[in-house]
Design a protein around this motif. Structure first.
Motif, PDB file in Angstrom:
ATOM      1  N   MET A  55      43.326  42.897  47.792  1.00  0.00           N
ATOM      2  CA  MET A  55      43.016  43.455  46.402  1.00  0.00           C
ATOM      3  C   MET A  55      43.061  42.466  45.440  1.00  0.00           C
ATOM      4  SD  MET A  55      40.504  45.320  46.094  1.00  0.00           S
ATOM      5  CE  MET A  55      40.167  46.315  47.311  1.00  0.00           C
ATOM      6  N   ALA A  56      43.842  42.106  44.582  1.00  0.00           N
ATOM      7  CA  ALA A  56      44.090  41.484  43.471  1.00  0.00           C
ATOM      8  C   ALA A  56      43.644  40.220  43.493  1.00  0.00           C
ATOM      9  CB  ALA A  56      45.681  41.278  43.180  1.00  0.00           C
ATOM     10  N   ARG A  57      43.773  39.300  45.154  1.00  0.00           N
ATOM     11  CA  ARG A  57      43.024  38.133  44.994  1.00  0.00           C
ATOM     12  C   ARG A  57      41.944  38.355  45.405  1.00  0.00           C
ATOM     13  NH1 ARG A  57      45.175  35.302  49.179  1.00  0.00           N
ATOM     14  NH2 ARG A  57      46.386  37.548  50.395  1.00  0.00           N
ATOM     15  N   PHE A  58      41.443  39.139  46.235  1.00  0.00           N
ATOM     16  CA  PHE A  58      40.279  39.196  46.256  1.00  0.00           C
ATOM     17  C   PHE A  58      39.040  39.266  44.987  1.00  0.00           C
ATOM     18  CE2 PHE A  58      36.249  42.336  46.270  1.00  0.00           C
ATOM     19  CZ  PHE A  58      35.668  41.595  47.187  1.00  0.00           C
ATOM     20  N   LEU A  59      39.691  40.677  43.757  1.00  0.00           N
ATOM     21  CA  LEU A  59      39.247  40.314  42.745  1.00  0.00           C
ATOM     22  C   LEU A  59      39.413  39.266  41.804  1.00  0.00           C
ATOM     23  CD1 LEU A  59      40.739  44.173  41.718  1.00  0.00           C
ATOM     24  CD2 LEU A  59      38.085  43.297  42.759  1.00  0.00           C
ATOM     25  N   VAL A  60      40.421  38.908  41.821  1.00  0.00           N
ATOM     26  CA  VAL A  60      39.888  37.069  41.198  1.00  0.00           C
ATOM     27  C   VAL A  60      39.174  36.618  41.436  1.00  0.00           C
ATOM     28  CG1 VAL A  60      41.399  35.284  40.794  1.00  0.00           C
ATOM     29  CG2 VAL A  60      42.513  37.374  40.668  1.00  0.00           C
ATOM     30  N   ALA A  61      38.770  36.476  43.147  1.00  0.00           N
ATOM     31  CA  ALA A  61      37.652  35.026  43.549  1.00  0.00           C
ATOM     32  C   ALA A  61      36.439  36.004  42.934  1.00  0.00           C
ATOM     33  CB  ALA A  61      38.131  34.987  44.562  1.00  0.00           C
ATOM     34  N   THR A  62      36.386  37.227  43.359  1.00  0.00           N
ATOM     35  CA  THR A  62      34.716  37.373  43.109  1.00  0.00           C
ATOM     36  C   THR A  62      34.405  37.498  41.588  1.00  0.00           C
ATOM     37  OG1 THR A  62      35.399  39.283  45.169  1.00  0.00           O
ATOM     38  CG2 THR A  62      33.559  39.489  43.610  1.00  0.00           C
ATOM     39  N   LEU A  63      34.989  38.571  40.853  1.00  0.00           N
ATOM     40  CA  LEU A  63      34.794  38.718  38.936  1.00  0.00           C
ATOM     41  C   LEU A  63      35.239  37.179  38.361  1.00  0.00           C
ATOM     42  CD1 LEU A  63      36.913  41.821  38.785  1.00  0.00           C
ATOM     43  CD2 LEU A  63      34.302  41.571  39.230  1.00  0.00           C
ATOM     44  N   GLY A  64      36.333  36.517  38.723  1.00  0.00           N
ATOM     45  CA  GLY A  64      36.443  35.024  38.065  1.00  0.00           C
ATOM     46  C   GLY A  64      35.994  34.168  38.521  1.00  0.00           C
ATOM     47  N   GLY A  65      35.785  33.991  40.012  1.00  0.00           N
ATOM     48  CA  GLY A  65      34.581  32.940  40.463  1.00  0.00           C
ATOM     49  C   GLY A  65      32.434  32.969  40.436  1.00  0.00           C
ATOM     50  N   PHE A  66      32.490  34.515  40.710  1.00  0.00           N
ATOM     51  CA  PHE A  66      31.186  34.986  39.598  1.00  0.00           C
ATOM     52  C   PHE A  66      30.829  34.139  38.334  1.00  0.00           C
ATOM     53  CE2 PHE A  66      27.885  37.416  38.062  1.00  0.00           C
ATOM     54  CZ  PHE A  66      26.999  36.894  39.027  1.00  0.00           C
ATOM     55  N   TRP A  67      31.797  34.555  37.183  1.00  0.00           N
ATOM     56  CA  TRP A  67      31.719  34.760  36.361  1.00  0.00           C
ATOM     57  C   TRP A  67      31.544  33.618  35.716  1.00  0.00           C
ATOM     58  CZ3 TRP A  67      35.177  31.553  34.033  1.00  0.00           C
ATOM     59  CH2 TRP A  67      35.216  31.233  32.405  1.00  0.00           C
ATOM     60  N   GLY A  68      32.692  32.581  36.051  1.00  0.00           N
ATOM     61  CA  GLY A  68      32.190  30.493  36.624  1.00  0.00           C
ATOM     62  C   GLY A  68      31.016  30.452  36.728  1.00  0.00           C
ATOM     63  N   PHE A  69      30.727  30.450  37.249  1.00  0.00           N
ATOM     64  CA  PHE A  69      29.199  30.058  38.546  1.00  0.00           C
ATOM     65  C   PHE A  69      27.859  30.500  37.645  1.00  0.00           C
ATOM     66  CE2 PHE A  69      25.828  30.906  40.910  1.00  0.00           C
ATOM     67  CZ  PHE A  69      25.159  29.799  42.010  1.00  0.00           C
ATOM     68  N   ARG A  70      27.987  32.033  37.225  1.00  0.00           N
ATOM     69  CA  ARG A  70      26.603  32.118  36.384  1.00  0.00           C
ATOM     70  C   ARG A  70      26.701  31.723  34.894  1.00  0.00           C
ATOM     71  NH1 ARG A  70      24.762  35.021  32.008  1.00  0.00           N
ATOM     72  NH2 ARG A  70      26.245  34.276  31.125  1.00  0.00           N
ATOM     73  N   LEU A  71      28.249  31.090  34.262  1.00  0.00           N
ATOM     74  CA  LEU A  71      27.397  30.806  33.263  1.00  0.00           C
ATOM     75  C   LEU A  71      27.487  29.565  33.839  1.00  0.00           C
ATOM     76  CD1 LEU A  71      28.298  30.850  30.292  1.00  0.00           C
ATOM     77  CD2 LEU A  71      30.874  30.155  30.172  1.00  0.00           C
ATOM     78  N   ALA A 128      49.553  44.083  44.711  1.00  0.00           N
ATOM     79  CA  ALA A 128      49.142  45.772  44.644  1.00  0.00           C
ATOM     80  C   ALA A 128      47.970  45.343  45.915  1.00  0.00           C
ATOM     81  CB  ALA A 128      47.575  46.405  43.723  1.00  0.00           C
ATOM     82  N   MET A 129      47.492  45.986  46.788  1.00  0.00           N
ATOM     83  CA  MET A 129      47.004  45.876  48.317  1.00  0.00           C
ATOM     84  C   MET A 129      46.173  47.060  48.276  1.00  0.00           C
ATOM     85  SD  MET A 129      48.902  43.370  50.133  1.00  0.00           S
ATOM     86  CE  MET A 129      48.015  43.538  52.110  1.00  0.00           C
ATOM     87  N   ARG A 130      45.895  47.491  47.910  1.00  0.00           N
ATOM     88  CA  ARG A 130      45.158  49.041  47.323  1.00  0.00           C
ATOM     89  C   ARG A 130      44.461  48.759  45.880  1.00  0.00           C
ATOM     90  NH1 ARG A 130      46.654  54.157  51.155  1.00  0.00           N
ATOM     91  NH2 ARG A 130      47.161  53.061  52.849  1.00  0.00           N
ATOM     92  N   TRP A 190      37.996  38.484  29.231  1.00  0.00           N
ATOM     93  CA  TRP A 190      38.699  37.935  29.570  1.00  0.00           C
ATOM     94  C   TRP A 190      40.196  38.811  29.688  1.00  0.00           C
ATOM     95  CZ3 TRP A 190      40.371  33.412  31.799  1.00  0.00           C
ATOM     96  CH2 TRP A 190      39.199  32.551  31.738  1.00  0.00           C
ATOM     97  N   PHE A 191      39.999  40.047  29.013  1.00  0.00           N
ATOM     98  CA  PHE A 191      40.713  40.964  29.328  1.00  0.00           C
ATOM     99  C   PHE A 191      40.936  41.670  31.067  1.00  0.00           C
ATOM    100  CE2 PHE A 191      40.182  41.529  24.522  1.00  0.00           C
ATOM    101  CZ  PHE A 191      41.732  41.804  24.633  1.00  0.00           C
ATOM    102  N   THR A 192      39.664  42.026  31.521  1.00  0.00           N
ATOM    103  CA  THR A 192      39.125  42.039  32.913  1.00  0.00           C
ATOM    104  C   THR A 192      41.044  41.271  33.337  1.00  0.00           C
ATOM    105  OG1 THR A 192      37.138  41.584  33.416  1.00  0.00           O
ATOM    106  CG2 THR A 192      38.476  41.381  34.855  1.00  0.00           C
ATOM    107  N   TYR A 193      41.136  40.494  33.071  1.00  0.00           N
ATOM    108  CA  TYR A 193      42.659  39.269  33.554  1.00  0.00           C
ATOM    109  C   TYR A 193      43.963  40.143  33.499  1.00  0.00           C
ATOM    110  CZ  TYR A 193      38.345  37.260  35.080  1.00  0.00           C
ATOM    111  OH  TYR A 193      37.081  36.825  35.728  1.00  0.00           O
ATOM    112  N   VAL A 194      43.902  40.637  32.102  1.00  0.00           N
ATOM    113  CA  VAL A 194      44.801  41.430  31.590  1.00  0.00           C
ATOM    114  C   VAL A 194      45.469  42.736  32.290  1.00  0.00           C
ATOM    115  CG1 VAL A 194      46.364  42.257  29.449  1.00  0.00           C
ATOM    116  CG2 VAL A 194      44.970  40.286  29.853  1.00  0.00           C
ATOM    117  N   LEU A 195      44.067  43.361  33.001  1.00  0.00           N
ATOM    118  CA  LEU A 195      44.636  44.254  33.879  1.00  0.00           C
ATOM    119  C   LEU A 195      44.550  44.225  34.915  1.00  0.00           C
ATOM    120  CD1 LEU A 195      41.292  46.004  31.823  1.00  0.00           C
ATOM    121  CD2 LEU A 195      43.742  47.447  31.741  1.00  0.00           C
ATOM    122  N   LEU A 196      43.760  42.669  35.047  1.00  0.00           N
ATOM    123  CA  LEU A 196      44.360  42.910  36.667  1.00  0.00           C
ATOM    124  C   LEU A 196      45.669  42.298  36.613  1.00  0.00           C
ATOM    125  CD1 LEU A 196      40.694  40.350  37.972  1.00  0.00           C
ATOM    126  CD2 LEU A 196      42.108  43.630  38.526  1.00  0.00           C
ATOM    127  N   ALA A 197      46.222  41.506  36.273  1.00  0.00           N
ATOM    128  CA  ALA A 197      48.044  41.091  36.825  1.00  0.00           C
ATOM    129  C   ALA A 197      48.871  42.399  36.085  1.00  0.00           C
ATOM    130  CB  ALA A 197      47.666  40.046  35.346  1.00  0.00           C
TER     131      ALA A 197
END
Length: 264
Positions: A55-71, A128-130, A190-197
């Protein structure tokens, strides 16, 4: 830390190509497009190789990947349809077109990619798996920041598209409450990844994102360059905007004080 080295090396090669393209087009704005794209790629890379939960890795890929792509896509449209940004025109004049300095500037952005990718690496180690409550809060922060940045970008683009607004400062929408709302939401993101980590062994690395981004935007490469260019292009209007509008954090604008008449 060998993974960080590979991120830096790939970014350095991309930036070298961007520098060559800048030589051909005389538009250094491509550096921002490449930086955003390499950040998106680094999020996908860490999500793929990270030892954390699915779950953690999925969110990194989805949120971080889309953020950079959109920008990257937003900036690419500007680079392809507008003249070189005033900040880079100023550097070109200041450096007298010295391509060695431009090459070092591009390579410095590759170093920044490696540094800013560290929060992705930290979040991808969360076991975290869930989905957890903190992850849900992270998603909310991400949605607010991406939505706010996209809205401020659109409001500025619509303002610039009107010929009657040439030489004027945008005060529409979010730009009424902050002189740089796009930068504020970029920082908030960038606080997104503080919470995810949270819970990862390298959790402290996630704080590099908001801390380094605040320093960079507020005092180094962001606001100082943008405001200097604005004062060169529209000095009186922008000084009035500076007096009445918060520089970074959104806040209610100050009321303009009427000029007092001189006593005869």
């Amino acid at each position: 830390m060998s993974d960080v080295f590979w991120v830096w090396l790939a970014s350095a090669l991309c930036m070298a190509g961007g520098w060559w393209l800048q030589v051909r087009t005389r538009n250094a704005g491509i550096v921002d497009v490449i930086w955003s794209a390499t950040m998106s790629a680094s999020a996908l890379y860490y999500a793929t190789i990270g030892p954390g939960g699915l779950m953690a890795r999925f969110l990194v890929a989805t949120l971080g990947g889309f953020w950079g792509f959109r920008l990257a896509m937003h900036l690419l449209v500007r680079v392809l349809n507008e003249h070189e940004d005033g900040r880079y025109r100023y550097l070109r004049e200041h450096w007298r077109g010295h391509q060695g300095k431009f090459f070092l500037f591009f390579q410095f952005q590759a170093l920044l990619t490696a540094m800013f990718s560290l929060p992705f690496m930290a979040a991808a180690q969360n076991p975290a798996m869930r989905i957890t409550p903190l992850m849900m809060i992270a998603i909310v922060v991400w949605l607010i920041s991406i939505g706010g940045e996209a809205l401020s970008d659109r409001q500025l683009a619509e303002f610039r598209a009107e010929p009657a607004n040439r030489g004027r400062t945008c005060r529409a929408g979010l730009w009424r409450y902050s002189r740089h709302p796009n930068y504020f939401f970029e920082w908030l993101h960038w606080f997104t990844y503080v919470l995810l980590a949270w819970g990862a062994g390298l959790f402290w690395l996630a704080w590099i994102g908001p801390v380094l981004m605040l320093i960079s935007l507020r005092w180094v490469t962001g606001i100082p360059f943008v405001e200097a260019q604005a004062l060169r292009s529209r000095p009186d209007d922008y000084r009035e905007y500076q007096r009445n509008t918060s520089i970074f954090f959104p806040w209610f604008p100050a009321k303009s004080k009427p000029q007092q008449r001189r006593q005869a």
